[in-house]
Scaffold this active site. Sequence first.
Site, PDB file in Angstrom:
ATOM      1  N   TRP A   1       0.711  -1.360   0.001  1.00 13.95           N
ATOM      2  CA  TRP A   1      -0.118  -0.079   0.096  1.00 13.95           C
ATOM      3  C   TRP A   1       0.787   1.272  -0.003  1.00 13.95           C
ATOM      4  CZ3 TRP A   1       1.680   2.660   4.019  1.00 13.95           C
ATOM      5  CH2 TRP A   1       2.000   1.888   5.491  1.00 13.95           C
ATOM      6  N   ASN A   2       2.084   1.209   0.304  1.00  7.10           N
ATOM      7  CA  ASN A   2       2.774   2.494   0.696  1.00  7.10           C
ATOM      8  C   ASN A   2       3.093   3.172  -0.687  1.00  7.10           C
ATOM      9  OD1 ASN A   2       4.741   0.234  -0.022  1.00  7.10           O
ATOM     10  ND2 ASN A   2       6.368   1.596   0.938  1.00  7.10           N
TER      11      ASN A   2
ATOM     12  N   LYS B   1      -2.505  -8.831  -7.108  1.00  9.14           N
ATOM     13  CA  LYS B   1      -3.269  -8.492  -5.832  1.00  9.14           C
ATOM     14  C   LYS B   1      -2.708  -7.339  -5.249  1.00  9.14           C
ATOM     15  CE  LYS B   1      -3.053  -9.579  -2.016  1.00  9.14           C
ATOM     16  NZ  LYS B   1      -3.533  -8.621  -1.408  1.00  9.14           N
ATOM     17  N   PRO B   2      -3.160  -6.121  -5.534  1.00  8.25           N
ATOM     18  CA  PRO B   2      -2.744  -4.856  -4.690  1.00  8.25           C
ATOM     19  C   PRO B   2      -3.204  -4.864  -3.221  1.00  8.25           C
ATOM     20  CG  PRO B   2      -3.961  -4.430  -6.783  1.00  8.25           C
ATOM     21  CD  PRO B   2      -4.163  -5.755  -6.657  1.00  8.25           C
ATOM     22  N   ASP B   3      -2.798  -4.169  -2.523  1.00 15.84           N
ATOM     23  CA  ASP B   3      -3.045  -4.208  -0.976  1.00 15.84           C
ATOM     24  C   ASP B   3      -4.467  -3.622  -1.027  1.00 15.84           C
ATOM     25  OD1 ASP B   3      -1.907  -4.482   1.956  1.00 15.84           O
ATOM     26  OD2 ASP B   3      -3.344  -2.737   1.785  1.00 15.84           O
ATOM     27  N   SER B   4      -5.224  -4.116  -0.165  1.00 18.04           N
ATOM     28  CA  SER B   4      -6.824  -3.497   0.024  1.00 18.04           C
ATOM     29  C   SER B   4      -7.059  -2.164   0.354  1.00 18.04           C
ATOM     30  CB  SER B   4      -7.506  -4.517   0.997  1.00 18.04           C
ATOM     31  OG  SER B   4      -7.026  -4.247   2.239  1.00 18.04           O
TER      32      SER B   4
ATOM     33  N   GLY C   1       6.799  -6.351   0.768  1.00 19.56           N
ATOM     34  CA  GLY C   1       6.154  -6.365   1.996  1.00 19.56           C
ATOM     35  C   GLY C   1       7.209  -6.771   2.986  1.00 19.56           C
ATOM     36  N   SER C   2       6.202  -7.205   4.192  1.00 21.25           N
ATOM     37  CA  SER C   2       7.151  -7.432   5.229  1.00 21.25           C
ATOM     38  C   SER C   2       8.114  -8.838   5.087  1.00 21.25           C
ATOM     39  CB  SER C   2       6.362  -7.687   6.582  1.00 21.25           C
ATOM     40  OG  SER C   2       5.501  -8.906   6.391  1.00 21.25           O
TER      41      SER C   2
ATOM     42  N   GLU D   1      11.073  -8.083  -1.953  1.00 22.96           N
ATOM     43  CA  GLU D   1      11.791  -6.803  -1.554  1.00 22.96           C
ATOM     44  C   GLU D   1      10.994  -6.614   0.092  1.00 22.96           C
ATOM     45  OE1 GLU D   1      11.401  -2.157  -1.735  1.00 22.96           O
ATOM     46  OE2 GLU D   1      12.570  -2.887  -3.415  1.00 22.96           O
ATOM     47  N   LEU D   2      11.754  -6.699   0.955  1.00 21.91           N
ATOM     48  CA  LEU D   2      11.097  -6.753   2.308  1.00 21.91           C
ATOM     49  C   LEU D   2      11.682  -5.558   3.174  1.00 21.91           C
ATOM     50  CD1 LEU D   2      11.960 -10.444   2.585  1.00 21.91           C
ATOM     51  CD2 LEU D   2      10.117  -9.642   1.652  1.00 21.91           C
TER      52      LEU D   2
ATOM     53  N   CYS E   1      10.163   1.705   2.175  1.00 27.94           N
ATOM     54  CA  CYS E   1      11.016   0.703   2.195  1.00 27.94           C
ATOM     55  C   CYS E   1      12.533   1.068   2.408  1.00 27.94           C
ATOM     56  CB  CYS E   1      11.108  -0.374   1.499  1.00 27.94           C
ATOM     57  SG  CYS E   1      11.133   0.160  -0.400  1.00 27.94           S
TER      58      CYS E   1
ATOM     59  N   GLU F   1      11.910  -2.337  12.620  1.00 30.30           N
ATOM     60  CA  GLU F   1      11.631  -1.440  11.879  1.00 30.30           C
ATOM     61  C   GLU F   1      10.196  -0.718  12.275  1.00 30.30           C
ATOM     62  OE1 GLU F   1      10.900  -1.251   6.948  1.00 30.30           O
ATOM     63  OE2 GLU F   1      10.248  -3.105   7.914  1.00 30.30           O
TER      64      GLU F   1
END
Length: 540
Positions: A180-181, A204-207, A255-256, A277-278, A311, A409
């Site tokens: 989402w960021n 699948k984008p973030d909701s 994401g995480s 990419e985390l 990130c 983080e």
Amino acid sequence: MSAPNPVPAGGPAVDGPHDPEHDPRASYGLEPDYVEGLTRRLVATTGRTAPLESPLNGAPLAHVPQSDAGDVAEAFKQARRAQAAWARTSLEERSAILMRLHDLVLERQEEILDLIVWESGKARKHAFDEVFHVALTARYYARTAHQHLDTERKLGIIPGLTRVEVNHVPKGVVGIIAPWNYPFTLALCDGLPALLAGNAVVTKPDSQTMLTALLGARLLDEAGFPADLWKVVAGPGSEIGTAIIDRADYVCFTGSTATGKHVARQCADRLIGCSLELGGKNPFLVLRDADVERAAEGAVRASFSNAGQLCVATERFFVADQVYDRFVERFVARTQAMTLGATHDWDNDMGTLISQAQLDTVTAHVQDAVGKGARVLAGGKARPDLGPYFFEPTILEGVTPEMTCFGTETFGPVVSLYRFHDEADAVARANDGEYGLNASIYSQDGPRARMLARHVKCGTVNINEAFAATFASVDSPMGGMRESGAGRRQGTEGIRRYTESQSVATQRLMRFSPVLGMSDETFAKVMTANARLMKKLGRA
């Protein structure tokens, strides 16, 4: 701003009256018909919807139709049909469509910026970073397509007799799970090279930022990409993420770290590749000869762009004794002078966090640090007067290992300051922990800073810049070391990850077996002599 698409049969995809005077979205200019035009792009037949609210002030934006595993299966079915035809199109045609996308993104930037701000709450100038990055990425890959994807000649075992070529063929259908960021650039930029390489995409984008991703999908259609080549599904990753990984030929996840490890395990079970990419706990080194004013300016951008929800944002500052006091004074002064606001205005230096969950995390980290003895030099508190999830840009001093924000983080506008006496010690402290995504080094001695960068365990290192130098240089790879990820986006690595390398060797005249009654022993001697000759001639 209205949508040209008609309202789909079955009624609107959002709740609320259509009377602009009573529609809470009207103050944003986000019309229900426009939202419906975007959500029609989804593969979602469950009849369920999820509410979407703006972090600017909590106003409802949409009820987004939700997908299930069956919808994911259908999306992949349609994408595979489209991909089979797309893989046969010329590289010139694919590149031309990417260039049209470049132009569309720049022409429609006000619409894109509005939607990014509505959904993410970020400052408008930080939303522009996304528009610009998508345009850069589209143009770069369109212009360099042949460089990355053309068949390559390689050395054959017998010069002149063995012709070897390497083809870069598409993997098939790529699954992209986006965060989402950065809802526009991360919804599109990983997928554009996948399309150019001849693949289809199911994403699948973030909701929390579905509408921005769906606007990106609409622009792909308008640019001329074939129908069904880019399919979008919606829903929690815990419900449909596995269905995507179970069907994809390659997975791209941002994401995480915890979720990234789960994705990697699922991909390993199927023996398919993935790029991840985390998380990061990114360091910023200010050396003794740094331009303090320039370092302080860069520090503000490194820390508080997108309210720290980036990130590659900095969370740890290591500053040489010789310049520590001057740097802190200038950094604090610049931070306190920032213009804060949860609005669409260009003059905001920082926007809001995206959700109550992010606000809770940031608040908990600051309270924990202060409760254990850290000092607040700037910020330090929530600002509900500015927005429901707003938190001030915060600088902490005296952070110690027992505090949560020391090594965990935060992903918010909170940074910690540390003195150092020796550069080797500073690098060791910067490398402490398990992350390794991005770093910054400020020094007026470029060669020395670049030499030091080789010892920093991060995938990208910026000299005299926060993060934009590497992030915007799309010809260079970007990604993390250690628990910050695997694989790279951008550059050659960013497109070749979506291809399979296929070696094709054509043998002329001589065969790889004894001829004319030659014994195996004699054949071995001939080949041995050949190896020695090749060495003498300097051949690989």
